[in-house]
Design a protein around this motif. Structure first.
Motif, PDB file in Angstrom:
ATOM      1  N   UNK A 157       0.812  -1.227   0.000  1.00  0.00           N
ATOM      2  CA  UNK A 157       0.000   0.000   0.000  1.00  0.00           C
ATOM      3  C   UNK A 157       0.841   1.271   0.000  1.00  0.00           C
ATOM      4  N   UNK A 158       2.026   1.213   0.620  1.00  0.00           N
ATOM      5  CA  UNK A 158       2.914   2.377   0.592  1.00  0.00           C
ATOM      6  C   UNK A 158       3.325   2.708  -0.843  1.00  0.00           C
ATOM      7  N   UNK A 159       3.708   1.683  -1.599  1.00  0.00           N
ATOM      8  CA  UNK A 159       4.105   1.900  -2.991  1.00  0.00           C
ATOM      9  C   UNK A 159       2.914   2.311  -3.854  1.00  0.00           C
ATOM     10  N   UNK A 160       1.754   1.676  -3.613  1.00  0.00           N
ATOM     11  CA  UNK A 160       0.548   2.039  -4.374  1.00  0.00           C
ATOM     12  C   UNK A 160       0.187   3.496  -4.119  1.00  0.00           C
ATOM     13  N   UNK A 161       0.271   3.910  -2.859  1.00  0.00           N
ATOM     14  CA  UNK A 161      -0.079   5.287  -2.511  1.00  0.00           C
ATOM     15  C   UNK A 161       0.823   6.287  -3.238  1.00  0.00           C
ATOM     16  N   UNK A 162       2.078   5.913  -3.457  1.00  0.00           N
ATOM     17  CA  UNK A 162       3.029   6.837  -4.091  1.00  0.00           C
ATOM     18  C   UNK A 162       2.599   7.233  -5.493  1.00  0.00           C
ATOM     19  N   UNK A 163       1.891   6.342  -6.205  1.00  0.00           N
ATOM     20  CA  UNK A 163       1.388   6.748  -7.535  1.00  0.00           C
ATOM     21  C   UNK A 163      -0.118   7.008  -7.540  1.00  0.00           C
ATOM     22  N   UNK A 164      -0.829   6.498  -6.547  1.00  0.00           N
ATOM     23  CA  UNK A 164      -2.277   6.715  -6.482  1.00  0.00           C
ATOM     24  C   UNK A 164      -2.593   8.185  -6.218  1.00  0.00           C
ATOM     25  N   UNK A 165      -1.773   8.833  -5.383  1.00  0.00           N
ATOM     26  CA  UNK A 165      -2.035  10.247  -5.085  1.00  0.00           C
ATOM     27  C   UNK A 165      -1.802  11.123  -6.315  1.00  0.00           C
ATOM     28  N   UNK A 172       3.739  -4.162 -10.757  1.00  0.00           N
ATOM     29  CA  UNK A 172       4.380  -4.973  -9.714  1.00  0.00           C
ATOM     30  C   UNK A 172       3.501  -5.061  -8.467  1.00  0.00           C
ATOM     31  N   UNK A 173       2.950  -3.926  -8.048  1.00  0.00           N
ATOM     32  CA  UNK A 173       2.140  -3.937  -6.825  1.00  0.00           C
ATOM     33  C   UNK A 173       0.810  -4.650  -7.035  1.00  0.00           C
TER      34      UNK A 173
END
Length: 453
Positions: free
Chosen positions: A108-116, A390-391
Motif C-alpha cells: 500500500x505504501x508503494x501504491x499510494x506513491x502513484x495513487x495520489x 508490480x504492486x
C-alpha cells in the motif's frame, strides 16, 4: 521494546480516539474499496466479457474469494490489534507471518506513491471543469497529454498527499471516520445525480443494453479470471487495509455483518458506475475504453456536448476525487499504523514522515510521463506503469495468499476471531483453506501473464 509494543497494542485496540464506531468502520471500509478502478475499469471489462453474464460471474467470484478473504483480514486485525504485519503474530500465529506480513505494508505504501498522483489529476480536472477551462477547445487528448507532461501534476500530487495526511493525522474516530461519514454519503448523492443524468441522455438505452444484456457467448476462462481478479482488487484485499482497519474495530461489531455490508457497497458502486459510463459514452458515440483515456479524454468530450456539461463534468470529477481520496486515506493508514505499532512513534510524527516518503517515492512516477525520458520508456512501460504492475499483479495476490494460508492452516484462534456460528464457520474455513488459495494463485498467474487464453 516489549513494553512499547504492549502499550501500542492497547492504543491501537482500545484507545478512545483510536477505535471506529460500527457505522464509521463500515463506511471507512467501503471508502477504501470504492476507488478509481470500479469507475474506469469495471464497466469496460463488463462490456468486453458479456455484459450481465460477466456481472453474474463477478458476483460469484465476490462470494467465493472476496467475502471470505475480507472476513479473514478483518478477523486477524481485530484479534491481533496491531499493524498489517504484527497482527499475524499478536493474533497467535507463527513469527514468520509477521515478516511475510511486511508485504502488506510495503504494497500500500508503494501504491499510494502513484495513487495520489491520479487523485491529483481528478482534483485538477474538477477545478478545470467547474471553471469552464476544460472545454475551451476540443483537443482533450492533447490537453491531457500536455497536463501530465508538465509540472502541474507535482502541485496536485502535493495537494492530494496533504489532504490525505491531514485526515489520517487526526486519527481514527476524529479523522478517518469523520472524513468517510461526510464523503461517502456525498459520493452516494453524486452517483445518483450522475446516473439520472446519464440515463436521461438521448440514446442512453443502447448503453444500458450493452451493459446489462447478457451475452453468454463471450464468457470464457479468460473472462472468469478477469472477474476473479477484479473481485479481489476491488475489495482492497491483500494490501493490509482491512487488516489495519480491523485493529480498530470494536469487539461487539459483527464481522460477518460488516463483511456483507462492505461487499454490497462495493457491488452497488460498480453497478452504478456502469450505469453512468455506458449510457454517457453510447449517447455521444464514444469508445468505452478503460483507464485514464476514458475518464480524462472521452468523458470530457461528452460533458462538453451536453447541457450544463461543465457542471455535470465538475460533479463527475469531484466524485472521482472523493473515491480517490477515501482510498488514499486507507492506504496511508497502513504504513502509519505499522510504524506506530512497531517503533512506538506518535501519530503526528508517523504521518509526517510517511507522507514525505510517499512524495519522494512518487517523484519518479510523476516525472515518467515525458519530463524525464529515462523514466518514460523502461522496456515498454514507464516507471508509473511498472510500479502499478508490480504492486497490483504480484504483491497484492501474494499478500492475499499469505492471509489464506495463515487462516486456513496456522491460526488456531480462527473460530473465536471470526465470530461465526459453527455451520458458517466450517463453510468459511473450507473456502479460505481450499478454494481461496487456488483462486488467488490463478489470479497471480493470470495477471503476470503466465496463464493466457
Amino acid at each position: 521494546m516489549g513494553v512499547v509494543m504492549n502499550t501500542k497494542q492497547t492504543q491501537l485496540g482500545e484507545g478512545r480516539n483510536e477505535r471506529f464506531s460500527s457505522a464509521g468502520f463500515i463506511l471507512a471500509a467501503i471508502g477504501s474499496s470504492v476507488g478509481l478502478g470500479n469507475m474506469w475499469k469495471f464497466p469496460y471489462i463488463t462490456g468486453q466479457h458479456g455484459g450481465a453474464a460477466f456481472f453474474l460471474i463477478f458476483i460469484i467470484c465476490l462470494i467465493l474469494i472476496g467475502l471470505p478473504l475480507l472476513l479473514a483480514e478483518l478477523a486477524i486485525g481485530r484479534s491481533g490489534r496491531g499493524s498489517a504485519s504484527t497482527s499475524f503474530v499478536k493474533a497467535g500465529g507463527p513469527k514468520v507471518f509477521g515478516r511475510l506480513g511486511l508485504l502488506q505494508v510495503i504494497a500500500p505504501f508503494l501504491i499510494l506513491s502513484f495513487y495520489v498522483i491520479v487523485a491529483g489529476w481528478t482534483l485538477h480536472y474538477a477545478v478545470q471543469s467547474f471553471s469552464g477551462g476544460l472545454y475551451v477547445d476540443s483537443d482533450y487528448s492533447g490537453k491531457f497529454g500536455s497536463f501530465i507532461q508538465g509540472f502541474m501534476p507535482l502541485v496536485w500530487q502535493v495537494a492530494s498527499v496533504l489532504i490525505t495526511a491531514i485526515v489520517v493525522g487526526k486519527g481514527i474516530s476524529g479523522g478517518i471516520e469523520k472524513f468517510n461519514k461526510v464523503l461517502i454519503p456525498g459520493l452516494v448523492v453524486l452517483l445518483i445525480i450522475l446516473m439520472i443524468r446519464a440515463l436521461t441522455l438521448p440514446g442512453a438505452g443502447e448503453g444500458v443494453s450493452f451493459f446489462l444484456q447478457p451475452d453468454f457467448s463471450k464468457l470464457s476462462p479468460e473472462a472468469a479470471l478477469v472477474a476473479l481478479g477484479h473481485a479481489f482488487f476491488s475489495l482492497s484485499l491483500g494490501m493490509g487495509i482491512l487488516l489495519t482497519y480491523g485493529a480498530y474495530v470494536d469487539k461487539r461489531q459483527s464481522l460477518g455483518t460488516a463483511t456483507l455490508a462492505i461487499g454490497a457497497g462495493d457491488l452497488i458502486y460498480a453497478f452504478i458506475a456502469g450505469l453512468i459510463i455506458f449510457p454517457t459514452t453510447a449517447s455521444f458515440g464514444l469508445e468505452s475504453n478503460a483507464g485514464p483515456s476514458l475518464v480524462f479524454i472521452a468523458l470530457p468530450a461528452a460533458f462538453s456536448a451536453m447541457p450544463f456539461g461543465a457542471f455535470f463534468g465538475g460533479l463527475f470529477f469531484v466524485l472521482l476525487a472523493i473515491a480517490a481520496l477515501t482510498s488514499s486515506v486507507s492506504l496511508l493508514e497502513v504504513p502509519v499504523t505499522y510504524v506506530m505499532d512497531r517503533w512506538g512513534w506518535g501519530r503526528g510524527k508517523s504521518v509526517t514522515i510517511i507522507s514525505v516518503l510517499v512524495l519522494l517515492i512518487g517523484l519518479p512516477s510523476v516525472l515518467s510521463f515525458g519530463i524525464v525520458p529515462a523514466l518514460s520508456d523502461m522496456g515498454g512501460k514507464n516507471f508509473f506503469d511498472w510500479l502499478d504492475f508490480i504492486t497490483s499483479n504480484i504483491l497484492l495476490p501474494i499478500g492475499g495468499l499469505i492471509t489464506t494460508l495463515f487462516v486456513g492452516y496456522f491460526w488456531k484462534k480462527a473460530a473465536e476471531a471470526a465470530g461465526l456460528k459453527s455451520g458458517w464457520f466450517r463453510l468459511w474455513l473450507f473456502m479460505v483453506r481450499y478454494i481461496a488459495p487456488v483462486l488467488v494463485v490463478l489470479v497471480l498467474l493470470h495477471t503476470t501473464g503466465v496463464i493466457k487464453f
